[in-house]
Enzyme design. Structure first.
Site, PDB file in Angstrom:
ATOM      1  N   ASP A   1      64.742 -12.469 -11.057  1.00 44.93           N
ATOM      2  CA  ASP A   1      63.352 -12.320 -11.498  1.00 44.93           C
ATOM      3  C   ASP A   1      63.274 -11.091 -12.401  1.00 44.93           C
ATOM      4  O   ASP A   1      63.554 -11.172 -13.595  1.00 44.93           O
ATOM      5  CB  ASP A   1      62.473 -12.191 -10.248  1.00 44.93           C
ATOM      6  CG  ASP A   1      60.989 -12.334 -10.537  1.00 44.93           C
ATOM      7  OD1 ASP A   1      60.574 -12.081 -11.680  1.00 44.93           O
ATOM      8  OD2 ASP A   1      60.222 -12.685  -9.618  1.00 44.93           O
TER       9      ASP A   1
ATOM     10  N   GLY B   1      67.510 -15.067   0.721  1.00 48.75           N
ATOM     11  CA  GLY B   1      67.141 -16.144  -0.200  1.00 48.75           C
ATOM     12  C   GLY B   1      68.231 -17.133  -0.537  1.00 48.75           C
ATOM     13  O   GLY B   1      67.958 -18.296  -0.821  1.00 48.75           O
TER      14      GLY B   1
ATOM     15  N   ASP C   1      61.103 -17.643  -0.363  1.00 48.26           N
ATOM     16  CA  ASP C   1      59.982 -17.530   0.565  1.00 48.26           C
ATOM     17  C   ASP C   1      58.744 -16.930  -0.070  1.00 48.26           C
ATOM     18  O   ASP C   1      58.784 -16.328  -1.150  1.00 48.26           O
ATOM     19  CB  ASP C   1      60.371 -16.620   1.744  1.00 48.26           C
ATOM     20  CG  ASP C   1      60.393 -15.142   1.338  1.00 48.26           C
ATOM     21  OD1 ASP C   1      61.062 -14.810   0.328  1.00 48.26           O
ATOM     22  OD2 ASP C   1      59.722 -14.329   2.003  1.00 48.26           O
TER      23      ASP C   1
ATOM     24  N   GLU D   1      73.082 -15.438  -5.774  1.00 44.06           N
ATOM     25  CA  GLU D   1      71.657 -15.098  -5.697  1.00 44.06           C
ATOM     26  C   GLU D   1      70.838 -16.375  -5.756  1.00 44.06           C
ATOM     27  O   GLU D   1      71.249 -17.334  -6.412  1.00 44.06           O
ATOM     28  CB  GLU D   1      71.290 -14.278  -6.944  1.00 44.06           C
ATOM     29  CG  GLU D   1      71.149 -12.795  -6.727  1.00 44.06           C
ATOM     30  CD  GLU D   1      69.779 -12.420  -6.217  1.00 44.06           C
ATOM     31  OE1 GLU D   1      69.240 -13.143  -5.350  1.00 44.06           O
ATOM     32  OE2 GLU D   1      69.257 -11.394  -6.663  1.00 44.06           O
ATOM     33  N   ASP D   2      69.680 -16.391  -5.131  1.00 44.46           N
ATOM     34  CA  ASP D   2      68.795 -17.544  -5.313  1.00 44.46           C
ATOM     35  C   ASP D   2      68.073 -17.465  -6.654  1.00 44.46           C
ATOM     36  O   ASP D   2      67.972 -18.450  -7.371  1.00 44.46           O
ATOM     37  CB  ASP D   2      67.798 -17.655  -4.148  1.00 44.46           C
ATOM     38  CG  ASP D   2      67.025 -16.375  -3.903  1.00 44.46           C
ATOM     39  OD1 ASP D   2      67.399 -15.318  -4.439  1.00 44.46           O
ATOM     40  OD2 ASP D   2      66.018 -16.425  -3.163  1.00 44.46           O
TER      41      ASP D   2
ATOM     42  N   PHE E   1      55.465 -18.210  -9.131  1.00 47.15           N
ATOM     43  CA  PHE E   1      55.952 -17.794  -7.819  1.00 47.15           C
ATOM     44  C   PHE E   1      56.521 -19.007  -7.114  1.00 47.15           C
ATOM     45  O   PHE E   1      55.791 -19.923  -6.721  1.00 47.15           O
ATOM     46  CB  PHE E   1      54.868 -17.133  -6.968  1.00 47.15           C
ATOM     47  CG  PHE E   1      55.475 -16.363  -5.841  1.00 47.15           C
ATOM     48  CD1 PHE E   1      55.857 -15.052  -6.016  1.00 47.15           C
ATOM     49  CD2 PHE E   1      55.721 -16.975  -4.612  1.00 47.15           C
ATOM     50  CE1 PHE E   1      56.481 -14.344  -4.975  1.00 47.15           C
ATOM     51  CE2 PHE E   1      56.343 -16.284  -3.583  1.00 47.15           C
ATOM     52  CZ  PHE E   1      56.720 -14.962  -3.767  1.00 47.15           C
TER      53      PHE E   1
ATOM     54  N   LYS F   1      64.807 -16.548 -14.320  1.00 43.97           N
ATOM     55  CA  LYS F   1      63.530 -16.608 -15.049  1.00 43.97           C
ATOM     56  C   LYS F   1      63.657 -16.164 -16.501  1.00 43.97           C
ATOM     57  O   LYS F   1      62.734 -16.380 -17.292  1.00 43.97           O
ATOM     58  CB  LYS F   1      62.468 -15.754 -14.333  1.00 43.97           C
ATOM     59  CG  LYS F   1      61.956 -16.384 -13.053  1.00 43.97           C
ATOM     60  CD  LYS F   1      60.701 -15.676 -12.558  1.00 43.97           C
ATOM     61  CE  LYS F   1      60.118 -16.372 -11.351  1.00 43.97           C
ATOM     62  NZ  LYS F   1      58.950 -15.646 -10.808  1.00 43.97           N
TER      63      LYS F   1
END
Ligand code: PRP
Length: 188
Positions: free
Chosen positions: A117, A58, A173, A113-114, A166, A145
């Site tokens: 979550d 990611g 992805d 990190e992308d 999402f 998030k």
């Protein structure tokens, strides 16, 4: 945060007909924030070594843009973990598939990190990386998030607080698709 839905995105041939709900962060907003993050990181590491450790897959686009905005010496390596498989919901299992080749002991590590979550990936990876005895260990995430209740570690550098949707694009992805979108969008 921009929340536009230009006609160009609806007709984007990269989406193979899949509808997106909205563009959460467009190219210009991402570029501006990545430049700022590069400056923040450069200032935070005035001396010593720096290993920028990208979590694949990611982070690959974010990391490649970010390191070009960090104006000090650094090294780049990667690690690979997987938690989502082909679904849209985290399975909770984090596997380390590829281990960095670089010596981590005594190194200043910036884990990139992308998105944060549930926080499970970071909790697991940070535990693994701390065992390698780095000199310092910090996290840079493009998106956060802010829903990870069990997250044990502070994310020192955050690009954007992200909506609880999402998200795909700019490395993120859905079932391995849409990573190449230059913007970040939420799927219908
Ligand atoms: C995704 C994403 C983060 C992680 C975040 O990775 O890239 O690494 O999940 O989720 P969490 O905070 O709930 O753990 P994924 O396992 O889908 O692999 P990828 O990077 O190859 O897309």
């Amino acid at each position: 945060m921009s929340a536009t839905k230009p006609a160009a995105a609806e007709a984007d041939p990269r989406l193979s007909g899949r509808a997106i709900k909205r563009i959460a962060f467009d190219e210009a907003a991402i570029a501006k924030r990545v430049t700022e993050l590069g400056k923040e990181i450069t200032a935070a590491y005035p001396g010593g070594d720096l290993l920028v450790l990208g979590l694949l897959k990611g982070s690959f686009i974010f990391l490649s843009d970010l390191v070009r905005q960090i104006t000090r010496p650094l090294q780049v390596d990667f690690l690979v973990a997987s938690s989502y498989g082909d679904g849209s919901v985290s399975s909770g299992t984090v596997n380390l598939v590829y281990d960095p080749e670089t010596e981590l002991e005594g190194t200043n590590i910036l884990l990139v990190e992308d998105i944060v979550d549930s926080g499970r990936t970071l909790n697991r990876l940070m535990t693994i990386l701390k065992e390698r005895k780095p000199r310092s260990l910090e996290i840079c995430a493009l998106l956060h998030k802010r829903i990870a209740e069990g997250l044990k570690y502070e994310t020192k550098f955050v690009g954007f607080d992200a909506p609880n949707e999402f998200l795909v694009g700019y490395g993120l992805d859905h079932a391995e698709n849409f990573r190449h979108l230059p913007y970040i969008a939420s799927l219908q």
